[in-house]
Structure formats: structure tokens, C-alpha cells
Design an enzyme around this catalytic site. Structure first.
Site, PDB file in Angstrom:
ATOM      1  N   GLY A  15       6.221   1.547  16.338  1.00  0.00           N
ATOM      2  CA  GLY A  15       6.761   2.853  16.816  1.00  0.00           C
ATOM      3  C   GLY A  15       7.631   3.199  15.707  1.00  0.00           C
ATOM      4  O   GLY A  15       8.204   4.075  15.911  1.00  0.00           O
ATOM      5  N   ASN A  17       6.814   4.672  12.295  1.00  0.00           N
ATOM      6  CA  ASN A  17       6.161   5.569  12.430  1.00  0.00           C
ATOM      7  C   ASN A  17       6.444   7.017  13.031  1.00  0.00           C
ATOM      8  O   ASN A  17       6.563   8.319  12.570  1.00  0.00           O
ATOM      9  CB  ASN A  17       4.421   5.748  11.398  1.00  0.00           C
ATOM     10  CG  ASN A  17       4.336   4.902  10.146  1.00  0.00           C
ATOM     11  OD1 ASN A  17       4.407   5.551   8.868  1.00  0.00           O
ATOM     12  ND2 ASN A  17       3.708   3.020  10.312  1.00  0.00           N
ATOM     13  N   ASN A 105      -4.336   9.103   9.983  1.00  0.00           N
ATOM     14  CA  ASN A 105      -4.270   7.929  10.164  1.00  0.00           C
ATOM     15  C   ASN A 105      -3.596   7.160   9.136  1.00  0.00           C
ATOM     16  O   ASN A 105      -3.639   8.020   7.658  1.00  0.00           O
ATOM     17  CB  ASN A 105      -5.344   6.606  10.294  1.00  0.00           C
ATOM     18  CG  ASN A 105      -4.817   5.331  10.372  1.00  0.00           C
ATOM     19  OD1 ASN A 105      -3.930   5.267  11.070  1.00  0.00           O
ATOM     20  ND2 ASN A 105      -5.560   4.524   9.974  1.00  0.00           N
ATOM     21  N   HIS A 107      -2.224   4.482   6.950  1.00  0.00           N
ATOM     22  CA  HIS A 107      -2.909   2.826   6.516  1.00  0.00           C
ATOM     23  C   HIS A 107      -2.518   1.484   5.075  1.00  0.00           C
ATOM     24  O   HIS A 107      -1.420   2.413   4.163  1.00  0.00           O
ATOM     25  CB  HIS A 107      -4.806   2.992   5.953  1.00  0.00           C
ATOM     26  CG  HIS A 107      -5.044   1.540   5.737  1.00  0.00           C
ATOM     27  ND1 HIS A 107      -5.653   0.525   6.332  1.00  0.00           N
ATOM     28  CD2 HIS A 107      -5.047   0.759   4.754  1.00  0.00           C
ATOM     29  CE1 HIS A 107      -5.645  -0.394   6.242  1.00  0.00           C
ATOM     30  NE2 HIS A 107      -5.538  -0.594   5.249  1.00  0.00           N
ATOM     31  N   ASP A 148     -10.795   2.911   8.410  1.00  0.00           N
ATOM     32  CA  ASP A 148     -10.241   3.889   7.220  1.00  0.00           C
ATOM     33  C   ASP A 148     -11.007   4.341   6.269  1.00  0.00           C
ATOM     34  O   ASP A 148     -11.171   4.295   5.006  1.00  0.00           O
ATOM     35  CB  ASP A 148     -10.450   1.932   6.739  1.00  0.00           C
ATOM     36  CG  ASP A 148      -8.560   1.578   7.215  1.00  0.00           C
ATOM     37  OD1 ASP A 148      -8.008   2.016   8.427  1.00  0.00           O
ATOM     38  OD2 ASP A 148      -8.566   0.395   7.427  1.00  0.00           O
ATOM     39  N   GLU A 177       5.075   4.131   3.772  1.00  0.00           N
ATOM     40  CA  GLU A 177       4.577   4.985   4.695  1.00  0.00           C
ATOM     41  C   GLU A 177       5.767   5.943   5.832  1.00  0.00           C
ATOM     42  O   GLU A 177       4.621   7.320   6.185  1.00  0.00           O
ATOM     43  CB  GLU A 177       4.580   4.041   6.268  1.00  0.00           C
ATOM     44  CG  GLU A 177       2.998   3.076   5.689  1.00  0.00           C
ATOM     45  CD  GLU A 177       3.114   1.685   6.838  1.00  0.00           C
ATOM     46  OE1 GLU A 177       2.747   2.251   8.146  1.00  0.00           O
ATOM     47  OE2 GLU A 177       2.727   1.273   6.654  1.00  0.00           O
TER      48      GLU A 177
END
Ligand code: GRF
Length: 192
Positions: A15, A17, A105, A107, A148, A177
Site C-alpha cells: 500500500g 503507492n 499502472n 511498474h 506492462d 515510484e
């Protein structure tokens, strides 16, 4: 005053991010509000974030149709963008279409390198070290029906320190990130 758009975060990891995305929303000029957090498993990470920020949390029932559950939640909470953060499955195409393609998303590598099926979590960082790559980083990309592969929206990198472990590299990359994902979501919503 910025007109904020409703964002949902979905995932099943630690969690971190989701936490960064929620914290960034405290900025006055942020273009989004986190209206919903969706957990794909009853893990602690998303619960803690949702509780800390007083955001509704919904947990998907693995016994029921995943696409149908996500679709209903997007409508119920008026979601305009879905942010994947540790979502381990392919997202059903109908959700991407329902949201007009506004699904992002993050990655933990510099795509197109070190992406695709099986490239998740610590495996990515082990592969980066095994390849003796000098740089790694994080990529925010649009979500498609393949892992991706969607258009890259933002990327930033870190140098791979000599003799670092995959766990150490993961921490360095997570910092990237947390810096780029919230900013990118906000900028993306401003421009779409
Ligand atoms: C992150 O490393 C992200 O890049 C990947 O899944 C992980 C989720 O971690 N897609 P967290 O739950 O946000 O800490």
C-alpha cells in the site's frame, strides 16, 4: 480552486503507492481526490492507508465476477481514473473501456525493459541486478489488455549501486515510484 476528479486506487500489496497518492492529494493544486481504495485481498496495507486518510475501502470477493465488481464500484463512486498499485492480474478490458482508457499502472523498472508476465515485485529487481544494468527506475504507463505494454506516460531512474541487493534496490525504486506516480496522475487528469 481546482476542480478535482475522483480517482480510485486498486491493489493488494503493502500500500505504499496508495499512501503516496493519498498524501499528494493534500496539496491544494492536486487535480484529483482519492474517492475509493479497492483491495484485491484482505491484506493489511490498503486497510491502513484507507483508515489513515478516511477513504472508503472495498475488498473484492474472489468468488464473484471481478470485472462486474470493479465496474459497479467505478459507477458508485463516480471514478474518472483508476490507478493500479500492486494489482497482480490483467485488468478486464471492459473496465478500461468504461473509464475511457483512464487507467494507469506503475511498474518498478524502466519499461520496456524488465516488464511482462512474471516481472513483478522482487523478481524485477533480481533481474536488473543479474543483467548488471547500471540504471533502473519506475514507469507509469497506460493499462492495456497485456502486461506492462501501454503507452509510457512518465519515467524516472536511479543508478544501481555497486553490490546492492534486490531488497535495497526495491527501496530505492519505491522512492522513485512514490515521487512520480501521484504527480503523473494529477498531470494526466489535467490534460485529458
Ligand atoms: C510496486 O512496486 C509497484 O511498482 C508494483 O507493485 C508494487 C506495489 O507496492 N506495480 P505497494 O503496495 O504500492 O507498496
Amino acid at each position: 480552486m481546482v476542480q478535482r476528479k475522483n480517482v480510485a486506487v486498486i491493489g493488494s500489496g503493502a500500500g505504499s503507492n496508495a499512501e503516496a497518492i493519498c498524501t499528494y492529494a493534500l496539496n491544494a493544486d492536486c487535480a484529483y481526490a482519492v474517492a475509493l481504495i479497492v483491495s484485491t485481498s484482505p491484506g493489511a496495507g490498503m486497510y491502513t492507508v484507507a483508515a489513515a486518510h478516511s477513504i472508503p475501502l472495498r475488498v473484492l470477493d474472489p468468488e464473484k465476477d471481478i470485472a462486474g465488481q470493479i465496474s459497479d464500484l467505478m459507477i458508485e463512486y463516480g471514478i474518472e481514473l483508476l490507478a493500479l498499485a500492486g494489482f497482480m492480474k490483467l485488468l478486464p478490458t471492459q473496465i478500461i473501456e468504461q473509464l475511457g482508457g483512464r487507467v494507469l499502472n506503475i511498474h518498478p523498472a524502466l519499461l520496456p525493459s524488465f516488464g511482462g508476465k512474471g516481472m513483478y515485485g522482487i523478481h524485477v529487481h533480481k533481474a536488473v541486478i543479474a543483467a548488471k544494468a547500471l540504471k533502473t527506475g519506475a514507469t507509469v504507463h497506460l493499462v492495456t489488455e497485456q502486461y506492462d505494454e501501454g503507452r509510457i506516460i512518465a519515467q524516472d531512474y536511479v543508478d544501481v549501486p555497486t553490490n546492492c541487493t534486490a531488497q535495497e534496490l526495491q527501496i530505492l525504486v519505491k522512492n522513485v515510484e512514490h515521487r512520480i506516480y501521484p504527480q503523473t496522475i494529477s498531470a494526466f487528469l489535467r490534460n485529458t
